[in-house]
Write an enzyme that holds these catalytic residues in place. Structure first.
Site, PDB file in Angstrom:
ATOM      1  N   THR A 262      -7.811   1.946   9.564  1.00 46.52           N
ATOM      2  CA  THR A 262      -7.925   2.474  10.935  1.00 46.52           C
ATOM      3  C   THR A 262      -8.994   1.767  11.765  1.00 46.52           C
ATOM      4  O   THR A 262      -8.808   1.536  12.963  1.00 46.52           O
ATOM      5  CB  THR A 262      -8.215   3.991  10.856  1.00 46.52           C
TER       6      THR A 262
ATOM      7  N   ASP B 141       0.833  -1.202   0.000  1.00 50.35           N
ATOM      8  CA  ASP B 141       0.000   0.000   0.000  1.00 50.35           C
ATOM      9  C   ASP B 141       0.877   1.267   0.000  1.00 50.35           C
ATOM     10  O   ASP B 141       1.880   1.332   0.720  1.00 50.35           O
ATOM     11  CB  ASP B 141      -0.846  -0.063   1.293  1.00 50.35           C
ATOM     12  N   HIS B 142       0.496   2.248  -0.789  1.00 51.86           N
ATOM     13  CA  HIS B 142       1.143   3.582  -0.777  1.00 51.86           C
ATOM     14  C   HIS B 142       2.659   3.557  -0.857  1.00 51.86           C
ATOM     15  O   HIS B 142       3.332   4.290  -0.121  1.00 51.86           O
ATOM     16  CB  HIS B 142       0.753   4.355   0.493  1.00 51.86           C
TER      17      HIS B 142
ATOM     18  N   VAL C 288      -9.690  -0.394   3.958  1.00 52.76           N
ATOM     19  CA  VAL C 288     -10.050  -0.130   5.361  1.00 52.76           C
ATOM     20  C   VAL C 288      -8.840  -0.454   6.234  1.00 52.76           C
ATOM     21  O   VAL C 288      -8.319  -1.577   6.176  1.00 52.76           O
ATOM     22  CB  VAL C 288     -11.244  -1.005   5.815  1.00 52.76           C
TER      23      VAL C 288
ATOM     24  N   GLY D   4      -9.209   5.508   2.627  1.00 49.06           N
ATOM     25  CA  GLY D   4      -9.871   6.117   3.783  1.00 49.06           C
ATOM     26  C   GLY D   4     -11.241   5.524   4.035  1.00 49.06           C
ATOM     27  O   GLY D   4     -12.184   6.226   4.425  1.00 49.06           O
ATOM     28  N   GLY D   5     -11.367   4.206   3.834  1.00 54.97           N
ATOM     29  CA  GLY D   5     -12.669   3.543   3.954  1.00 54.97           C
ATOM     30  C   GLY D   5     -13.272   3.613   5.349  1.00 54.97           C
ATOM     31  O   GLY D   5     -14.490   3.541   5.498  1.00 54.97           O
TER      32      GLY D   5
ATOM     33  N   ASP E 211       2.412   5.223  -5.248  1.00 55.35           N
ATOM     34  CA  ASP E 211       1.708   6.462  -4.913  1.00 55.35           C
ATOM     35  C   ASP E 211       2.538   7.663  -5.366  1.00 55.35           C
ATOM     36  O   ASP E 211       3.400   8.154  -4.654  1.00 55.35           O
ATOM     37  CB  ASP E 211       1.450   6.521  -3.398  1.00 55.35           C
TER      38      ASP E 211
ATOM     39  N   HIS F 274      -7.686   9.585   5.022  1.00 54.33           N
ATOM     40  CA  HIS F 274      -7.128   8.454   5.773  1.00 54.33           C
ATOM     41  C   HIS F 274      -7.274   8.706   7.272  1.00 54.33           C
ATOM     42  O   HIS F 274      -7.078   9.824   7.746  1.00 54.33           O
ATOM     43  CB  HIS F 274      -5.634   8.294   5.472  1.00 54.33           C
ATOM     44  N   GLY F 275      -7.617   7.669   7.996  1.00 52.57           N
ATOM     45  CA  GLY F 275      -7.578   7.754   9.460  1.00 52.57           C
ATOM     46  C   GLY F 275      -8.780   8.399  10.119  1.00 52.57           C
ATOM     47  O   GLY F 275      -8.763   8.675  11.313  1.00 52.57           O
TER      48      GLY F 275
HETATM   49  P1  13P Z   1      -8.382   4.159   6.690  1.00 55.57           P
HETATM   50  O1  13P Z   1      -7.271   3.841   7.638  1.00 55.57           O
HETATM   51  O2  13P Z   1      -8.887   5.539   6.857  1.00 55.57           O
HETATM   52  O3  13P Z   1      -9.460   3.148   6.694  1.00 55.57           O
HETATM   53  O4  13P Z   1      -7.712   4.131   5.221  1.00 55.57           O
HETATM   54  C1  13P Z   1      -7.063   2.976   4.775  1.00 55.57           C
HETATM   55  C2  13P Z   1      -6.394   3.222   3.475  1.00 55.57           C
HETATM   56  O5  13P Z   1      -6.906   3.889   2.614  1.00 55.57           O
HETATM   57  C3  13P Z   1      -5.070   2.624   3.286  1.00 55.57           C
HETATM   58  O6  13P Z   1      -4.482   3.020   2.087  1.00 55.57           O
END
Ligand code: 13P
Length: 293
Positions: free
Chosen positions: A233, A81-82, A231, A209-210, A103, A179-180
């Site tokens: 956080t 991720d990222h 998802v 940022g789900g 990213d 995010h978060g």
């Molecule tokens: P959240 O931590 O806000 O759910 O976002 C997760 C995310 O998008 C990881 O790339």
């Protein structure tokens, strides 16, 4: 089976659903996520940051995902991720990750294209898929938005050009999520998502940022082309709450498995709830399937 992002997103497109992509922060959380997905009979994407991948070990992550995919008969994708660092991407692909994200969203458009193309070329050689990103997904700290001023939605025309020029398999879009964000909920710009969907003709889109997305908004974004739903956080918060309570209640010489097990249950419950939403089954459809059982 252990599969690529491209494969599971093609299936998600056919079924008009999204595949849950869950961030794991340690090796213990990973089996709980995969078992929850197996329970729900859906594919699942396990994603880690570059930091978590190094902490656990890239090859260890691949080994666990492969063996659990086989044992539970569930399609599992392992995704970085990222990632911004090409060396980290190369490490993941060489270890056998089946997907990576480059990213380059903070880069000028042309540099984002060049960086993403380089990653696509390398990933293809290792049989991995690639997610790119255009626009700015915000960030939050303790529920307070820290990037409202800099929000830059994904431009639909640029999205279409970016997909064509880079050869990516999925595109992360900026449509107002952060995010978060776990204390408050996100205001999604559905019109922007619709414009992007129309410009990219059904190409798989990714929502970041789900955690901050309201349950009632999930169906709408899936109907507008979201196929990978990130998802992170939400899992962390539930893990930490459950394990804090367990550590407090248990004696200092108790097996620390007892502090982790409640956290795993909490994570599994979050994953199952999210996956149920991501299947995008209307109440009419679920009524039909119960009637047929
Ligand atoms: P959240 O931590 O806000 O759910 O976002 C997760 C995310 O998008 C990881 O790339």
């Amino acid at each position: 089976m252990y599969v690529t992002l491209r494969e599971v997103l093609a299936e998600a497109t056919r079924l008009n659903m999204a595949i849950g992509s869950f961030n794991t922060h340690n090796i213990e959380m990973l089996p709980a996520i995969i078992r929850a997905a197996a329970n729900q009979k859906t594919p699942v994407i396990i994603q880690t940051s570059e930091g978590t991948a190094s902490y656990i070990g890239q090859r260890n992550l691949v080994a666990v995902c492969r063996s659990m995919a086989e044992e539970y008969g569930v399609d599992v994708v392992l995704h970085l991720d990222h990632a911004k660092d090409f060396a980290e991407i190369r490490k993941a692909v060489d270890a056998g990750f089946s997907s990576v994200m480059f990213d380059g969203s903070a880069l000028p458009f042309k540099e984002n294209i060049l960086g993403t193309k380089r990653v696509v070329a390398y990933a293809r050689g290792g049989g991995a898929s690639v997610e790119g990103e255009l626009g700015t997904v915000g960030g939050t700290e303790d529920g307070i938005c820290i990037s409202k001023q800099q929000v830059c939605y994904t431009d639909p025309d640029q999205a279409s050009e970016f997909i064509e020029l880079t050869g990516i398999d999925a595109l992360a879009v900026a449509i107002g999520t952060n995010h978060g964000q776990y204390r408050s909920k996100t205001s999604i710009n559905f019109d922007q998502l619709e414009r992007i969907r129309d410009a990219v003709h059904g190409f798989p889109l990714v929502i970041h940022g789900g955690t901050g997305v309201r349950d009632e908004d999930v169906r709408r974004v899936i109907d507008l082309g979201i196929r990978k739903f990130n998802v992170g956080t939400d899992l962390l918060v539930h893990w930490n709450r459950a394990s804090l309570a367990a550590y407090e209640a248990n004696k200092e010489n108790t097996s620390n498995r007892e502090d982790v097990l409640p956290a795993l249950d909490a994570v599994a419950a979050v994953v199952e709830h999210r996956i149920e939403l991501f299947k995008n089954i209307s109440s009419a459809q679920s009524g039909e399937s119960h009637a047929a059982e």
